[in-house]
Design an enzyme around this catalytic site. Structure first.
Site, PDB file in Angstrom:
ATOM      1  N   SER A  60       0.837  -1.198   0.000  1.00  0.00           N
ATOM      2  CA  SER A  60       0.000   0.000   0.000  1.00  0.00           C
ATOM      3  C   SER A  60       0.869   1.243   0.000  1.00  0.00           C
ATOM      4  O   SER A  60       2.004   1.229   0.494  1.00  0.00           O
ATOM      5  CB  SER A  60      -0.904   0.015   1.230  1.00  0.00           C
ATOM      6  OG  SER A  60      -0.146   0.260   2.405  1.00  0.00           O
ATOM      7  N   ASP A  61       0.354   2.321  -0.573  1.00  0.00           N
ATOM      8  CA  ASP A  61       0.968   3.608  -0.290  1.00  0.00           C
ATOM      9  C   ASP A  61       0.744   3.882   1.186  1.00  0.00           C
ATOM     10  O   ASP A  61      -0.106   3.282   1.841  1.00  0.00           O
ATOM     11  CB  ASP A  61       0.348   4.704  -1.164  1.00  0.00           C
ATOM     12  CG  ASP A  61       1.274   5.896  -1.357  1.00  0.00           C
ATOM     13  OD1 ASP A  61       2.204   6.078  -0.537  1.00  0.00           O
ATOM     14  OD2 ASP A  61       1.080   6.655  -2.320  1.00  0.00           O
ATOM     15  N   TRP A  62       1.523   4.818   1.735  1.00  0.00           N
ATOM     16  CA  TRP A  62       1.516   5.041   3.169  1.00  0.00           C
ATOM     17  C   TRP A  62       0.145   5.548   3.624  1.00  0.00           C
ATOM     18  O   TRP A  62      -0.294   6.620   3.245  1.00  0.00           O
ATOM     19  CB  TRP A  62       2.631   6.010   3.533  1.00  0.00           C
ATOM     20  CG  TRP A  62       3.951   5.339   3.810  1.00  0.00           C
ATOM     21  CD1 TRP A  62       4.754   5.539   4.895  1.00  0.00           C
ATOM     22  CD2 TRP A  62       4.650   4.358   3.006  1.00  0.00           C
ATOM     23  NE1 TRP A  62       5.883   4.738   4.815  1.00  0.00           N
ATOM     24  CE2 TRP A  62       5.849   4.010   3.672  1.00  0.00           C
ATOM     25  CE3 TRP A  62       4.362   3.735   1.803  1.00  0.00           C
ATOM     26  CZ2 TRP A  62       6.754   3.076   3.161  1.00  0.00           C
ATOM     27  CZ3 TRP A  62       5.261   2.799   1.290  1.00  0.00           C
ATOM     28  CH2 TRP A  62       6.437   2.485   1.970  1.00  0.00           C
ATOM     29  N   ALA A  78      -2.693   4.403   2.714  1.00  0.00           N
ATOM     30  CA  ALA A  78      -3.745   4.230   1.709  1.00  0.00           C
ATOM     31  C   ALA A  78      -4.568   2.977   1.985  1.00  0.00           C
ATOM     32  O   ALA A  78      -5.451   2.623   1.217  1.00  0.00           O
ATOM     33  CB  ALA A  78      -3.122   4.131   0.312  1.00  0.00           C
TER      34      ALA A  78
END
Length: 838
Positions: free
Chosen positions: A272-274, A276
């Site tokens: 995941s993006d941070w 997200a």
């Protein structure tokens, strides 16, 4: 649902608007398990052996970040002390190492693409990978194909390469090969449709915007460079903040399970993006393999996974095969790039440049040496300078104003030519626009080890040539500017336009640019100098297209150059071009419109609902495809760039090949495997007696009653471990292997008809011929270095993929019956050679 594209360009907007306004992403389960194909066999075998030794807690630890500022890197997974495995370190950025020292600051992806040189794509990737490796980093968070560049004002376009999917796909693949050859996992991001910064994340009652796209556009445009990334063997893919057809990127089972892991046969892990990440069990089944930073929000101390993932396995909600697949994917990427032999201990801290500090900064625990100040720059300055020069696009050069030949006097004007008075790294994550612009802002940045401003390099050259030199840095002091330029042989004026990530706002620009003009009064500054000086040379450091029509047409502006954001050697690189030490060869990687409306797409700045909808009504018609379809004349077209010499094109040849018919992939996968055994005794998953808990650190241990006998409304098939049907368009890395069959070999002769040695970038475009197809689409390019009067043959192998369209009914690529034409030339609107594909 996924909507098929409409039949005609003219009807596209009206029909798509109605279909896409609240499009839904269909479910796809189960999450495909790794099979170890496409060159992953050895890594898969090692990963199986490693994972088979692990306990439940150890497996969970590798999937979950330890939390923001939990350890040295911007993202760390948990460790396995029993096996002396320290966990993984993931670190920004796509142009260098973020938040450390003694590292290089490379040119942006956009600049690198403007070289159109695969050697430089790969060399830059390899240099960045080696720097990450030698700092102890396991995964570099780059390169970037999302944003692709749908809207010119989008804040992070410069982190990627180009709004053309083929140019971006080649750049992604070569960059990934370079990074991973250095022994570091590359992370292709942000997957997918991450095309603006405004409303990219949930904020209060406003949810992250939804990029709504049809199936044909997804395949022919946005998915294309990610397919190239998977084919190149990328180890990791980072999913994006936004929704795709109203399903979050981190739990979108269609984009992750169906497209990425099934159709593209991706063998690595999805991270995941941070923050997200928005769910626990559902994101596991939807195809997410690792959560970053691990906590639910910035330094929150809670988590969707960690202990909750442990509990979900213990109570039978998540089957062992799915957890095992997550961990095997992570460790396969680790082994594929050779981390088991290339790894060194982490020797820096993202949170402090001091030598000593806390190993757990958020908790202020573990005071020790955190930064060994390891110099990883090597000789990369030479490469950075080369890319900086090779990416500088010469847009205008009237009466051979350039190159400069020992002028008696020059004036260098503009804040953008000068140093930031506060220091090169005085603004955190480059979150300001002071002095010369050599990098955008946000997480996609790196600290400069130094920055050569244009005024520094140009004044040194002037001293060497005994050229009188004046300069003014104030963009508003026109009196001083007038005095400085009066009587000089040439006035070189610099201007810029900046952008970046949404968590920083600069001069009212919240990531995305508010307009497509220059910043800091630079438009007025250039106009003033041009009004009084007959040899005004304009240099632009911008993160993308700006409005330049007045500069193009002004008789006193004799030369116009786009230098992009070229990194630490900025001044040396532009001086090389201005004085002819390097002959310009770069080509524009985007179209220059005359007004903002010309592009036909834009950022949505103000949400109209709690779930902002962004229908991609234009389909595949972005950038030059849109300009061509609407017959809009740009200031400068995609692929345009001048040289100090001239080139001609001749002798087009087309040779038909016979690779055989296209065969859709058939058959089924094996059953989902498991590795080792899992202890289902909940007592054994608790914190050990006397265990010291670091505050706000994310652990896999449970300290709460495990929910039992829950009734969960899970989608059908999420736990199905039986053999699954293969997709007709899948079966190999990047898609069906026959997409890369060579259908035609096209060649043409390129001749240097000028008087100096130079590099030409021949470009090959194809008209696919259908009523809903763009007039032309880029398919191939090369860089040819030619002496005066020398000729060389440009050759491109046209693949089945190059001439195919996505068919929404059969869910496969098809070559239509429409007549297809190939074009070769120097830009998207200068294509002197053409021929039908038989």
């Amino acid at each position: 649902m996924w909507i098929s594209s409409v039949a005609t360009v003219t009807g596209l907007a009206a029909v798509a608007n109605a279909q896409l306004e609240h499009a839904l992403s269909p479910p796809h389960y189960p999450s495909p398990w790794m099979r170890g194909g496409n060159g992953w066999q050895d890594a898969y075998a090692k990963a199986q052996s490693f994972v088979s030794q692990l306990t439940l807690l150890e497996k969970v630890n590798l999937t979950t970040g330890v939390g923001w500022e939990g350890q040295q890197c911007v993202g760390n997974t948990g460790s396995i002390p029993r096996l002396n495995f320290t966990g993984l370190c993931l670190q920004d950025s796509p142009l260098g190492i973020r938040d450390t020292d003694f590292n290089s600051a490379f040119p942006s992806g956009m600049n690198t693409a403007a070289t159109w040189t695969t050697r430089l794509f790969k060399s830059r990737g390899n240099a960045m990978g080696s720097e990450h490796r030698d700092k102890g980093i396991d995964a570099q968070l780059g390169p970037v194909a999302g944003p692709l560049g749908r809207s010119p004002a989008a804040g992070r376009n410069w982190e990627g390469f180009s709004p053309d999917p083929v140019l971006t796909g080649v750049a992604m693949a070569e960059t990934i090969k370079g990074i991973q050859d250095a022994g570091v996992i590359a992370t292709a991001k942000h997957y997918i449709m991450n095309e603006q910064e405004h409303n990219r994340e949930n904020s209060g009652s406003i949810l992250a915007y939804s990029s709504n796209v049809d199936d044909k556009t997804m395949h022919e445009l946005y998915l294309w460079p990610f397919a190239d990334s998977v084919r190149a063997g990328v180890g990791s893919v980072m999913c994006s903040y936004n929704n795709i057809n109203n399903s979050f990127g981190s739990q979108n089972s269609y984009t992750l399970n169906y497209l990425l892991k099934n159709e593209l046969d991706f063998q690595g892990f999805v991270v995941s993006d941070w923050w997200a990440h928005h769910s626990g069990v559902s994101s596991v089944f939807a195809g997410l393999d690792m959560t970053m930073a691990g906590d639910q929000g910035l330094a929150s101390g809670n988590t969707y996974w960690g202990s909750n993932l442990t509990a979900a396995v213990l109570n039978g909600t998540i089957p062992q095969w799915r957890l095992d697949d997550m961990v095997v994917r992570i460790m396969s990427a680790y082994y594929k790039v050779g981390r088991d032999t290339a790894r060194v201990p982490i020797n820096f801290s993202s949170w402090s440049l001091n030598t000593t500090g806390y190993i757990h900064p958020l908790a202020s625990e573990g005071f020790q040496t955190i930064n060994e100040h390891v110099n990883v720059q090597g000789d990369h300055a030479n490469l950075i300078r080369e890319i900086g020069g090779a990416s500088t696009v010469l847009l205008k050069n009237t009466n051979n104003a350039l190159p400069l030949k020992k002028p008696s006097s020059i004036a260098v004007i503009g804040e953008d030519a000068h140093d930031n008075p506060g220091g090169i790294n005085s603004c955190s994550d480059r979150g300001c626009d002071q002095g010369t612009l050599a990098m955008g802002w946000g997480s996609g940045t790196a600290n400069f080890p130094y920055l050569i401003a244009p005024v520094t390099a140009l004044s040194a050259r002037a001293a060497r040539d005994q050229t009188a030199f004046t300069n003014v840095s104030n963009n508003y002091d026109f009196d001083a500017v007038t005095k400085a330029v009066t009587g000089t042989d040439a006035a070189i004026v610099f201007g810029n336009a900046n952008s970046g990530e949404a968590y920083i706002t600069v001069d009212g620009n919240a990531g995305d640019r508010n307009n497509l003009t220059l910043w800091g009064n630079a438009d007025a500054l250039i106009a003033h100098v041009a009004s009084i000086h007959p040899n005004t040379i304009v240099v632009l450091h911008t993160v993308g297209a700006v409005i330049v029509e007045e500069f193009k047409n002004h008789p006193n502006i004799t030369a116009l150059l786009w230098a992009g954001i070229p990194g630490q050697e900025s001044g040396n690189a532009i001086t090389d071009i201005l004085y002819g030490d390097r002959v310009p060869s770069a080509k524009s990687v985007f179209t220059w419109g005359k007004q903002r409306e010309d592009w036909g797409t834009d950022v949505v700045y103000t949400p109209e609902s709690n779930t902002p909808q962004q229908p991609y009504n234009e389909g595949v018609f972005i950038d030059y495809r849109h300009f061509d379809a609407q017959n809009i004349e740009p200031s400068y077209e995609f692929g345009f760039g001048l040289s100090y010499t001239n080139f001609s094109y001749s002798d087009l040849k087309i040779e038909k090949q016979n690779p055989g018919p296209y065969e859709p992939t058939t058959g089924q996968t094996s059953s989902a495997p498991t590795f080792g055994t899992i202890d289902l005794n909940a007592t054994d998953a608790s914190f050990p007696p006397g265990f010291h808990v670091v505050p706000l650190y994310i652990y896999p241990y449970i300290n709460f009653p495990i929910p039992r006998n829950q009734t969960l409304d899970l989608p059908a098939g999420v736990s199905d471990s039986s053999p699954q049907p293969k997709l007709p368009a899948g079966g190999s890395g990047g898609g069906n292997r026959q997409l890369w069959d060579v259908m035609y070999i096209v060649s043409a002769t390129v001749t240097n008809t000028g008087s100096v040695k130079g590099t030409e970038i021949p470009q090959l475009y194809i008209c696919l011929g259908g009523p809903s197809d763009p007039k032309i689409v880029l398919r191939g390019f090369d860089d040819l270095i030619l002496d005066p009067n020398e000729s060389e043959t440009f050759t491109y192998q046209v693949t089945r993929r190059d001439i195919s369209n996505w068919d929404t009914t059969t869910q496969n690529w098809v070559v239509s019956d429409s007549p297809k034409t190939v074009y070769v030339g120097s830009s998207s609107r200068n294509l002197p050679l053409q021929g039908g594909l038989p």
